[in-house]
Motif scaffolding. Structure first.
Motif, PDB file in Angstrom:
ATOM      1  N   VAL A  85      -1.281  12.886   6.612  1.00 49.74           N
ATOM      2  CA  VAL A  85      -2.297  12.406   5.672  1.00 49.74           C
ATOM      3  C   VAL A  85      -3.543  13.281   5.665  1.00 49.74           C
ATOM      4  CG1 VAL A  85      -3.646  10.814   7.147  1.00 49.74           C
ATOM      5  CG2 VAL A  85      -3.277  10.266   4.738  1.00 49.74           C
ATOM      6  N   SER A  86      -3.798  14.012   6.753  1.00 46.14           N
ATOM      7  CA  SER A  86      -5.029  14.804   6.841  1.00 46.14           C
ATOM      8  C   SER A  86      -5.019  16.051   5.972  1.00 46.14           C
ATOM      9  CB  SER A  86      -5.291  15.200   8.305  1.00 46.14           C
ATOM     10  OG  SER A  86      -5.619  14.064   9.066  1.00 46.14           O
ATOM     11  N   TYR A 142      -3.151  15.704   2.825  1.00 48.11           N
ATOM     12  CA  TYR A 142      -2.441  15.168   1.664  1.00 48.11           C
ATOM     13  C   TYR A 142      -3.376  14.885   0.506  1.00 48.11           C
ATOM     14  CZ  TYR A 142       0.605  11.893  -0.951  1.00 48.11           C
ATOM     15  OH  TYR A 142       1.356  11.247  -1.906  1.00 48.11           O
ATOM     16  N   ASN A 190      -7.121  10.275   3.568  1.00 52.16           N
ATOM     17  CA  ASN A 190      -7.323  11.608   4.121  1.00 52.16           C
ATOM     18  C   ASN A 190      -8.805  11.834   4.431  1.00 52.16           C
ATOM     19  OD1 ASN A 190      -7.623  14.346   4.603  1.00 52.16           O
ATOM     20  ND2 ASN A 190      -6.539  15.026   2.765  1.00 52.16           N
ATOM     21  N   TRP A 235      -3.363  12.688  -2.581  1.00 48.87           N
ATOM     22  CA  TRP A 235      -2.568  11.566  -3.060  1.00 48.87           C
ATOM     23  C   TRP A 235      -2.166  11.722  -4.530  1.00 48.87           C
ATOM     24  CZ3 TRP A 235      -4.020   8.568  -7.168  1.00 48.87           C
ATOM     25  CH2 TRP A 235      -5.369   8.571  -7.532  1.00 48.87           C
ATOM     26  N   GLY A 246      -8.465   7.606   8.087  1.00 45.82           N
ATOM     27  CA  GLY A 246      -8.032   8.844   8.725  1.00 45.82           C
ATOM     28  C   GLY A 246      -7.045   8.597   9.847  1.00 45.82           C
TER      29      GLY A 246
END
Length: 508
Positions: A78-79, A81, A130, A83, A175
């Motif tokens: 996710v860090s 990414y 993120n 969306w 996060g």
């Protein structure tokens, strides 16, 4: 050959209440990592695939587990990414270099598809934002896309993508593991605390009804633990509802007695984070209690060396595919017991992860899906661990391990489901050579009779399950007896036990 049988005694009383268990402690985790998504939950060419491309055999196994909440889309993923890459027409979505795991992300599955899948398997979603390469703006826009009904840019964009109704995602992670040097956009505690506070503030302006999880240390082994918690919570305490805990255990040196004692470290971890939260509460003169989200936990060590041979920038390669053995299932049971006993503060948890990647469910691409050894204690806790956590008074023989002293052979948690009038005793025998005779005083539960005694046992601690053969699976022949308010059971050496009782009524 076993030469002795040791004895343990437990007192259970309905007045010894710890807390009502939040069912979300039986949650799990799907990250865009390895084959968790691609050929895990999603494989359009599979014979069981639905209209969206999700595997029906995997959906059935997830439904069997009754997973109440699933964290998504990461994790380290996710860090980095964006969306927006995962919404809209699939043929227009970009392929991205995914830097956390050095793969290519095709974005065939994104927010909307995952929300549809979660609904199909009966789970809520714990969405992560993120805070590595992005921040306030991307987080508030994603929330607007997911939760705002209509009449704004991002809510109408969702509707144009075919999702008329909002997803109403309640729980959001600010996060992931932001103290880790491996994390894209790693932060100092002050940097993270400020960013998380401002992100939370903006997100609550969009939707005041959401829950937020502040990012805790990546593990107890981090040099900043627990100072990270103290500094970040100084910023986020009044805007967050939970702080995250992550912990994995392994047995690289083959010391099984020490491995099964690792839950003592987990116990210390929970108590330390709780104490740190309460220190900040006192410092701020706050009336609010901070709760814990143990949103990554599991055994993880089998697959580490194999993953170094994976070709960079491939799509959905086999990463972190631990093949779990019987002793891993015992430790997973012990970790579940630990969280149940801390139900007053641990309100959410996510077994990491759900499919293929350090997971209870494994799949073959184009082929079978099967249950790993750890599937079973997770299943039992999810099915029978709902209700009120009671504090068992345990008197057990103990042993000393390499890293721990006075380790009780018996580890136990007790759950009273008042609505169903059921009592469940989870019992782990850590003794690797001898059975344990258990006497449990349940006189507080007048009229309760034995329903079943489920046992997970195996002579081989290293036994594993495969698609072709399930060597480790439970049976209901435990042989417990309950008479005059006293429960007696022989717990096999190195075994996971679930003893269930239910209130009965005289027909007269």
């Amino acid at each position: 050959m076993s030469s002795t049988t040791q004895k343990a005694r437990v007192i259970v009383d309905k007045a010894f209440r710890i807390a009502e268990i939040d069912n979300r402690i039986y949650g799990s985790f799907i990250e865009h990592l390895g084959r968790a998504v691609y050929s895990g939950i999603y494989e359009p060419s599979h014979s069981t695939a639905d209209s969206l491309g999700f595997r029906g055999d995997v959906k059935q196994l997830v439904r069997e587990l009754g997973v109440p909440i699933i964290r998504y889309p990461g994790g380290n993923f996710v860090s980095g990414y964006n969306w927006e890459d995962g919404v809209g027409p699939a043929n227009l979505r970009p392929k991205r270099l995914e830097l956390a795991w050095r793969t290519t992300e095709p974005n065939d599955v994104g927010t909307n598809e995952f929300m549809s899948w979660a609904k199909e398997v009966g789970s809520e979603v714990m969405m992560a934002v993120n805070l590595g390469t992005r921040g306030v703006d991307a987080a508030r826009n994603l929330l607007e896309y997911c939760n705002h009904p209509s009449g704004s840019y991002y809510s109408d964009l969702r509707r144009s993508h075919g999702y008329e109704q909002p997803h109403r995602v309640k729980t959001w992670c600010l996060g992931n593991e932001m103290d880790g040097p491996w994390q894209i956009g790693q932060k100092t505690p002050v940097e993270y605390g400020r960013l998380a506070y401002e992100t939370a503030k903006a997100m609550r302006l969009v939707d005041p009804n959401i829950e937020l999880v502040s990012c805790g240390s990546s593990s107890t082994g981090m040099p900043t633990f627990p100072e990270w918690e103290a500094v970040t919570l100084d910023h986020t305490y009044e805007v967050a509802d939970y702080i995250s805990l992550h912990q994995y255990y392994g047995n690289r040196d083959g010391d099984s007695a020490n491995f099964l004692a690792r839950t003592m470290d987990m116990e210390h971890f929970i108590r330390t984070v709780t104490a740190t939260c309460d220190y900040i509460k006192a410092k701020k003169r706050s009336k609010k209690t901070m709760y814990l989200s143990f949103d990554e936990w599991n055994v993880w060590y089998h697959s580490n060396e194999a993953d170094t041979r994976i070709e960079p920038w491939s799509v959905g390669p086999p990463q972190l595919e631990d093949i779990y053995n019987f002793e891993d299932a015992l430790l997973v049971g012990g970790m579940l017991i630990t969280m149940i006993r801390h139900a007053d503060r641990v309100k959410m948890a996510c077994l990491a992860q759900l499919v293929n990647v350090i997971a209870p469910i494994m799949t073959e691409a184009g082929g079978r899906a099967w249950k790993q050894t750890i599937f079973y204690p997770y299943l039992h806790a999810s099915l029978f661990g709902r209700g009120t956590s009671l504090q068992p008074i345990i008197n057990s023989p103990k042993y000393d391990a390499q890293d721990y002293t006075d380790v009780p052979y018996l580890d136990s948690a007790v759950v009273h489901n008042e609505a169903e009038e059921e009592l469940t005793i989870f019992a782990l025998n850590r003794n690797l050579t001898d059975p344990l005779d258990l006497e449990c005083d349940v006189r507080s539960f007048a009229g309760y009779q034995l329903v079943e005694h489920i046992v997970l046992e195996n002579e081989d601690l290293k036994a594993v399950n495969t698609a072709a053969e399930e060597k480790v699976k439970p049976h209901s022949g435990g042989g417990a007896e309950c008479r005059d308010g006293l429960l007696h059971a022989r717990l096999s050496k190195a075994s996971w036990n679930v003893i269930r009782l239910k209130k009965t009524y005289d027909d007269k």
